[in-house]
Write an enzyme that holds these catalytic residues in place. Structure first.
Site, mmCIF file in Angstrom:
data_model
loop_
_atom_site.group_PDB
_atom_site.id
_atom_site.type_symbol
_atom_site.label_atom_id
_atom_site.label_comp_id
_atom_site.label_asym_id
_atom_site.label_seq_id
_atom_site.Cartn_x
_atom_site.Cartn_y
_atom_site.Cartn_z
ATOM 1 N N HIS A 10 1.584 -111.339 89.934
ATOM 2 C CA HIS A 10 3.212 -112.265 89.123
ATOM 3 C C HIS A 10 2.110 -113.858 88.166
ATOM 4 O O HIS A 10 1.364 -113.974 89.270
ATOM 5 C CB HIS A 10 4.021 -113.013 89.579
ATOM 6 C CG HIS A 10 5.021 -112.316 90.247
ATOM 7 N ND1 HIS A 10 5.167 -110.653 90.773
ATOM 8 C CD2 HIS A 10 6.982 -112.263 90.253
ATOM 9 C CE1 HIS A 10 6.538 -110.696 90.976
ATOM 10 N NE2 HIS A 10 7.477 -111.529 90.518
ATOM 11 N N GLU A 22 -9.866 -133.561 84.219
ATOM 12 C CA GLU A 22 -10.606 -131.964 84.292
ATOM 13 C C GLU A 22 -12.259 -132.469 84.487
ATOM 14 O O GLU A 22 -12.590 -131.118 84.550
ATOM 15 C CB GLU A 22 -11.003 -132.562 82.353
ATOM 16 C CG GLU A 22 -9.917 -132.484 81.363
ATOM 17 C CD GLU A 22 -10.031 -132.509 79.957
ATOM 18 O OE1 GLU A 22 -9.204 -131.640 78.948
ATOM 19 O OE2 GLU A 22 -10.512 -133.251 79.732
ATOM 20 N N PHE A 27 -6.887 -127.973 78.511
ATOM 21 C CA PHE A 27 -5.798 -128.543 78.626
ATOM 22 C C PHE A 27 -5.529 -130.237 78.865
ATOM 23 O O PHE A 27 -6.104 -130.297 78.212
ATOM 24 C CB PHE A 27 -5.805 -128.485 80.051
ATOM 25 C CG PHE A 27 -6.067 -126.569 80.448
ATOM 26 C CD1 PHE A 27 -5.077 -125.680 80.158
ATOM 27 C CD2 PHE A 27 -7.300 -125.839 80.373
ATOM 28 C CE1 PHE A 27 -5.100 -123.549 80.584
ATOM 29 C CE2 PHE A 27 -7.844 -124.519 80.741
ATOM 30 C CZ PHE A 27 -7.106 -123.802 80.258
ATOM 31 N N ASN A 63 -4.310 -111.276 95.231
ATOM 32 C CA ASN A 63 -2.411 -111.270 94.593
ATOM 33 C C ASN A 63 -2.358 -111.579 96.479
ATOM 34 O O ASN A 63 -1.571 -111.789 95.958
ATOM 35 C CB ASN A 63 -1.784 -109.916 94.205
ATOM 36 C CG ASN A 63 -0.532 -110.430 94.100
ATOM 37 O OD1 ASN A 63 -0.270 -111.504 93.497
ATOM 38 N ND2 ASN A 63 0.393 -109.290 94.481
#
Length: 282
Positions: free
Chosen positions: A121, A274, A261, A152
């Site tokens: 996911h 950042e 971002f 994961n």
């Protein structure tokens, strides 16, 4: 602001109608609060089918940039708060996204079978347990990447649990996750793609989590000193279960991905965030 005896404010939970919680007083939410892409669109993705390598999809419970060529998302963005964590059970209904444009490859369970990689996911099931619909939405296959099992089920699960614990402590979290590069090592060894070359196996998997106390006017409350965590992990079975070993800066991820971002934030706030490296004592 004053109240008579019969007008004393009462405490309310977040999202009663169009309201969020603020201690003791019910106030209207700021427009955009809790939006899954509040902090910006890192790759300038669009809902234009001709932009097939950077195709913007709003799945209601998360937003993603989908890459038709790679057969997976470039990145997925979502907001996590207390109301997202409930009692809904894990649906496990992995399925193709039939809303993809006509003629596009739709991954399914068979696409990952025998690959040696988990269906990993991006927006996790555990972040969407408020309702059956919310949880089920996370099992669309265009929310998945081929992810090494240890990455994961251990490294990534530990970081997801950390973020949910921050929410239980009274915070809300803006999260964006993605992957880059080509080639990872799963249970059956190194692969650059699966599903007959239609799904890329990423080399690295990353996540950014920006954490603020639960309240109103989210964009206005984000400051240069706000907590932000960025991690970048190899997609490899040999990865450490300790996600803190992979802490980096948002700038590092920008260099590695080519994305930008926090574009919704002013430069005076964005630039320090950042460059911040998370340091946690545990």
């Amino acid at each position: 602001l004053t109240f008579t005896a019969c007008e004393q404010p009462q405490k309310h939970t977040r999202r009663h109608g169009s309201y969020k919680r603020i201690t003791g007083v019910r106030l209207p939410r700021h427009p955009g609060d809790d939006n899954n892409m509040l902090l910006g669109n890192p790759s300038s993705a669009t809902p234009d089918i001709h932009d097939s390598a950077n195709y913007l999809i709003d799945h209601k419970y998360y937003i993603e940039s989908y890459n038709r060529t790679a057969g997976e998302p470039n990145w997925v963005s979502w907001h996590l708060c207390a109301e997202d964590i409930g009692a809904a059970v894990r649906s496990n209904d992995f399925r193709p996204d039939t809303t993809l444009p006509s003629g596009w490859f739709e991954a399914d369970n068979a696409s990952y079978r025998g690959s040696g990689f988990d269906k990993g996911h991006n927006c996790p099931s555990g972040d969407r347990t408020a309702s059956a619909d919310a949880n089920s939405a996370t099992f669309l296959m265009d929310n998945m990447i081929p992810q090494a099992k240890n990455n994961n089920q251990h490294t990534w699960e530990h970081f997801e649990s950390y973020c949910r614990e921050k929410v239980r402590q009274g915070n809300e979290v803006y999260i964006i996750m993605g992957s880059y590069g080509k080639g990872g090592t799963g249970r059956l060894g190194y692969r650059e793609s699966i599903a007959d070359g239609r799904i890329r196996v990423p080399a690295h998997i990353w996540k950014i989590a920006l954490i603020i106390p639960d309240n109103n006017d989210d964009l206005d409350r984000i400051e240069a000193g706000t907590d932000v965590i960025a991690i970048d992990t190899p997609n490899d079975e040999a990865v450490s279960p300790n996600w803190r070993k992979y802490v980096c800066t948002v700038n590092d991820l920008e260099r590695n991905t080519g994305y930008r971002f926090f574009t919704a934030l002013p430069a005076a706030v964005r630039n320090p965030l950042e460059n911040k490296q998370f340091a946690d004592v545990y």
